[in-house]
Design a protein around this motif. Structure first.
Motif, PDB file in Angstrom:
ATOM      1  N   VAL A  92     -36.024 -10.607 109.802  1.00  0.00           N
ATOM      2  CA  VAL A  92     -37.209 -10.652 108.940  1.00  0.00           C
ATOM      3  C   VAL A  92     -37.529 -12.095 108.577  1.00  0.00           C
ATOM      4  O   VAL A  92     -38.669 -12.561 108.716  1.00  0.00           O
ATOM      5  N   TYR A 116     -41.731 -12.805  99.621  1.00  0.00           N
ATOM      6  CA  TYR A 116     -40.671 -11.954  99.063  1.00  0.00           C
ATOM      7  C   TYR A 116     -41.061 -11.426  97.672  1.00  0.00           C
ATOM      8  O   TYR A 116     -40.656 -10.336  97.286  1.00  0.00           O
ATOM      9  N   ALA A 121     -39.188  -5.389  98.646  1.00  0.00           N
ATOM     10  CA  ALA A 121     -38.365  -4.558  99.532  1.00  0.00           C
ATOM     11  C   ALA A 121     -37.808  -5.360 100.705  1.00  0.00           C
ATOM     12  O   ALA A 121     -36.813  -4.953 101.325  1.00  0.00           O
ATOM     13  N   LEU A 122     -38.435  -6.513 101.007  1.00  0.00           N
ATOM     14  CA  LEU A 122     -37.948  -7.320 102.136  1.00  0.00           C
ATOM     15  C   LEU A 122     -36.753  -8.201 101.755  1.00  0.00           C
ATOM     16  O   LEU A 122     -36.037  -8.676 102.637  1.00  0.00           O
ATOM     17  N   LEU A 125     -33.500  -7.357 103.089  1.00  0.00           N
ATOM     18  CA  LEU A 125     -33.573  -7.190 104.553  1.00  0.00           C
ATOM     19  C   LEU A 125     -33.733  -8.521 105.283  1.00  0.00           C
ATOM     20  O   LEU A 125     -33.978  -8.538 106.495  1.00  0.00           O
ATOM     21  N   LEU A 133     -35.901  -2.283 111.718  1.00  0.00           N
ATOM     22  CA  LEU A 133     -36.762  -2.065 110.546  1.00  0.00           C
ATOM     23  C   LEU A 133     -37.555  -0.778 110.690  1.00  0.00           C
ATOM     24  O   LEU A 133     -37.930  -0.387 111.800  1.00  0.00           O
ATOM     25  N   SER A 134     -37.850  -0.153 109.553  1.00  0.00           N
ATOM     26  CA  SER A 134     -38.746   1.010 109.562  1.00  0.00           C
ATOM     27  C   SER A 134     -40.172   0.515 109.802  1.00  0.00           C
ATOM     28  O   SER A 134     -40.454  -0.697 109.733  1.00  0.00           O
ATOM     29  N   GLU A 137     -41.391  -1.455 106.830  1.00  0.00           N
ATOM     30  CA  GLU A 137     -40.759  -2.777 106.720  1.00  0.00           C
ATOM     31  C   GLU A 137     -41.356  -3.728 107.757  1.00  0.00           C
ATOM     32  O   GLU A 137     -41.568  -4.907 107.488  1.00  0.00           O
ATOM     33  N   GLN A 138     -41.636  -3.179 108.943  1.00  0.00           N
ATOM     34  CA  GLN A 138     -42.284  -4.007 109.969  1.00  0.00           C
ATOM     35  C   GLN A 138     -43.682  -4.424 109.513  1.00  0.00           C
ATOM     36  O   GLN A 138     -44.101  -5.558 109.723  1.00  0.00           O
ATOM     37  N   THR A 141     -43.482  -7.143 107.007  1.00  0.00           N
ATOM     38  CA  THR A 141     -43.094  -8.392 107.682  1.00  0.00           C
ATOM     39  C   THR A 141     -44.287  -8.984 108.437  1.00  0.00           C
ATOM     40  O   THR A 141     -44.539 -10.196 108.383  1.00  0.00           O
ATOM     41  N   VAL A 167     -44.970   3.204 100.609  1.00  0.00           N
ATOM     42  CA  VAL A 167     -45.167   1.943 101.329  1.00  0.00           C
ATOM     43  C   VAL A 167     -46.660   1.612 101.407  1.00  0.00           C
ATOM     44  O   VAL A 167     -47.057   0.445 101.286  1.00  0.00           O
TER      45      VAL A 167
END
Ligand code: ATP
Length: 232
Positions: A92, A116, A121-122, A125, A133-134, A137-138, A141, A167
């Motif tokens: 990440v 951040y 949530a990042l 990670l 990553l889910s 999360e992707q 990012t 999300v």
């Protein structure tokens, strides 16, 4: 800031974008709505020169038509593509650092810490590789990577598609938080997100804009849905 006149995209015999004209002002957030196949992605890709197109596209008064995609990005028009393309073999943090290389001396961009803060949530990670990553999360990012590139405007393709409601909420909140610093043109199928993030919406159908309105006016859902579906 962004002025588009008579944009056309053709793929062989498919005429995907048919004379789209729109503007996005500095500090403005505009949603691009419309059903599948309406030409939304083609429009966005044409603006960042990832797809060949005809018509006039001016960014801060400069004609983009002769430029390569990389040169468009260097001017601060940053594309966050559909499908959250993060580099799967980078962490990440490395993905975010890569975004900084697109700054080209522009100042006033978002720092890694800003990203951040926007997406807490990042934080845990940071060292996780992209492939682990889910989808959400992707997406965070990918948006973060765009933000650290010091964009003057971001073109974001379907930021909430396929994400869990929590999300979607985090992404919408982040876009609301950044929109005073960076203009946005966002393809968004989720009308609630579009209304929350954007001041104005353009509805595409069959490659053409069938309606442009302030999002306040979209609260009249009948009007919205009728144009969305191309029905009256
Ligand atoms: P979606 O929400 O399904 O992504 P969209 O509104 O973004 O839809 P586009 O992806 O721009 O629409 O597609 C518009 C039209 O162009 C569709 O008919 C699609 O099949 C066609 N099309 C898109 N990309 C290509 C391509 N690379 N080659 C040929 N046809 C394409």
């Amino acid at each position: 800031m962004l002025e588009v006149q008579e944009l056309h995209v053709r793929y062989g015999t498919t005429h995907a974008v048919r004379g789209v004209s729109l503007t996005v002002g500095a500090g403005e957030a505009v949603a691009l709505l419309g059903p599948n196949g309406a030409g939304k992605t083609s429009t966005l890709r044409a603006l960042s020169r990832l797809t060949a197109a005809t018509g006039a596209v001016r960014f801060d008064g400069e004609d983009l038509s002769g430029l390569a995609a990389e040169q468009v990005a260097r001017r601060g028009l940053i594309h966050v593509p559909e499908g959250r393309r993060v580099f799967v073999d980078l962490t990440v943090h490395e993905n975010l650092q890569l975004g900084m290389t697109a700054r080209q001396g522009r100042t006033g961009g978002f720092s890694l810490d800003d990203v951040y803060d926007l997406f807490p949530a990042l934080v845990p990670l940071r060292r996780r590789l992209g492939f682990a990553l889910s989808g959400g999360e992707q997406q965070m990012t990918a948006i973060g990577r765009g933000l650290v590139a010091a964009p003057r405007m971001m073109l974001i393709d379907e930021p909430s598609l396929g994400l869990a409601p929590v999300v979607v909420e985090a992404v919408a909140e982040a876009l609301v938080a950044v929109r005073s610093r960076v203009a946005l043109l966002v393809i968004e199928q989720n009308v609630h997100v579009a209304v929350r993030v954007c001041q104005r919406a353009a509805v595409l159908n069959g490659g053409a804009i069938v309606m442009q309105a302030a999002v306040d006016e979209l609260h009249d859902r009948d009007t919205l849905l009728a144009s969305y579906l191309g029905q009256r």
